[in-house]
Write a protein that holds these residues in place. Structure first.
Motif, mmCIF file in Angstrom:
data_model
loop_
_atom_site.group_PDB
_atom_site.id
_atom_site.type_symbol
_atom_site.label_atom_id
_atom_site.label_comp_id
_atom_site.label_asym_id
_atom_site.label_seq_id
_atom_site.Cartn_x
_atom_site.Cartn_y
_atom_site.Cartn_z
ATOM 1 N N ALA A 21 0.818 -1.212 0.000
ATOM 2 C CA ALA A 21 0.000 0.000 0.000
ATOM 3 C C ALA A 21 0.853 1.264 0.000
ATOM 4 O O ALA A 21 1.928 1.302 0.601
ATOM 5 N N GLN A 22 0.328 2.275 -0.644
ATOM 6 C CA GLN A 22 0.906 3.606 -0.653
ATOM 7 C C GLN A 22 -0.009 4.522 0.169
ATOM 8 O O GLN A 22 -1.120 4.138 0.538
ATOM 9 N N GLN A 24 -1.949 6.888 -0.590
ATOM 10 C CA GLN A 24 -3.292 7.075 -1.149
ATOM 11 C C GLN A 24 -4.206 5.866 -0.928
ATOM 12 O O GLN A 24 -5.416 5.963 -1.102
ATOM 13 N N ASP A 25 -3.653 4.710 -0.518
ATOM 14 C CA ASP A 25 -4.462 3.517 -0.251
ATOM 15 C C ASP A 25 -5.011 3.483 1.174
ATOM 16 O O ASP A 25 -5.902 2.683 1.476
ATOM 17 N N LYS A 28 -8.800 3.565 1.812
ATOM 18 C CA LYS A 28 -9.458 2.312 1.421
ATOM 19 C C LYS A 28 -9.234 1.224 2.468
ATOM 20 O O LYS A 28 -10.129 0.416 2.722
ATOM 21 N N GLU A 72 -6.758 -6.331 -3.788
ATOM 22 C CA GLU A 72 -7.886 -5.575 -4.328
ATOM 23 C C GLU A 72 -8.616 -6.397 -5.373
ATOM 24 O O GLU A 72 -8.000 -7.145 -6.140
ATOM 25 N N GLY A 76 -11.349 -2.352 -7.519
ATOM 26 C CA GLY A 76 -10.440 -1.492 -6.776
ATOM 27 C C GLY A 76 -10.671 -1.490 -5.278
ATOM 28 O O GLY A 76 -9.929 -0.844 -4.535
ATOM 29 N N ILE A 78 -10.626 -2.975 -1.506
ATOM 30 C CA ILE A 78 -9.753 -3.877 -0.762
ATOM 31 C C ILE A 78 -10.566 -5.067 -0.265
ATOM 32 O O ILE A 78 -11.667 -4.906 0.266
ATOM 33 N N CYS A 81 -6.047 -7.417 3.843
ATOM 34 C CA CYS A 81 -4.917 -6.579 4.233
ATOM 35 C C CYS A 81 -4.091 -7.274 5.298
ATOM 36 O O CYS A 81 -4.562 -8.180 5.989
#
Length: 191
Positions: A21-22, A24-25, A28, A72, A76, A78, A81
């Motif tokens: 993940a970055q 921006q994730d 989510k 994902e 898009g 999730i 995780c």
């Protein structure tokens, strides 16, 4: 008529993707963990005030101190995780000291691992509806393999990986299953 045994599919057959993940994730991940179905997989639920941290704070903190692996769907969203953060254990276990009132076992030494730092898996979840709706199996395994691959990059060189002290979790069975599935000979790890 319902078949006796449904043929389970692999995540990649359904277009499920896996990545680290970055920034921006993070929203989510938060939305995923806030779903009652996912939140209640944890004991106590992640949203329970007894944890002393909100889901939003948890997602941010684990990102800042470690990283998240996510899966994902084609939409898009999730569907799984896994966080990896610095472990709360020391390389050498605390020894029993009855004079100080410390009554624990000798534990195990992690210093012979030859690693500089121990990381731990935390906040692992996959959406059970995805498995049942799409007859897919292996999302958690692929997340773990993504984590292991990330830990082999130069950025994370020389780290060990353990599970955290999950309440109500069955992590040892999951890890043993994945290791034995990917290893050339059966291994039984005490997690």
């Amino acid at each position: 008529m319902v078949p006796d045994k449904i043929q389970m599919r692999k995540p990649e057959e359904l277009g499920i993707t896996f990545k680290i993940a970055q920034q921006q994730d993070l929203p989510k991940i938060r939305l995923f963990l806030e779903q009652p179905l996912i939140d209640n997989l944890f004991t106590p639920p992640l949203s329970d005030p007894i944890r002393g941290i909100t889901i939003n704070q948890r997602v941010q903190l684990k990102y800042e101190t470690g990283f998240w692996a996510i899966s994902e769907g084609t939409d898009g969203k999730i569907i799984g995780c896994m966080a990896v953060v610095p472990a709360k254990v020391s390389m050498e276990p605390i020894k029993t000291d009855l004079e100080k009132g410390i009554k624990i076992s000798s534990g195990i030494s992690l210093s012979n691992w030859g690693v500089q730092k121990i990381m731990e898996l935390s906040t692992v979840a996959t959406n059970p509806e995805t498995k049942s709706t799409f007859a897919v199996k292996g999302i958690g395994e692929k997340l773990l393999l993504q984590v292991i691959e990330q830990l082999h990059t130069p950025e994370f060189n020389n780290l060990g990986l353990i599970t955290d002290s999950w309440l109500g979790g069955q992590m040892d069975g999951f890890i043993n299953h994945v290791v034995n599935k990917t290893s050339s000979k059966p291994v039984n790890y005490d997690i």
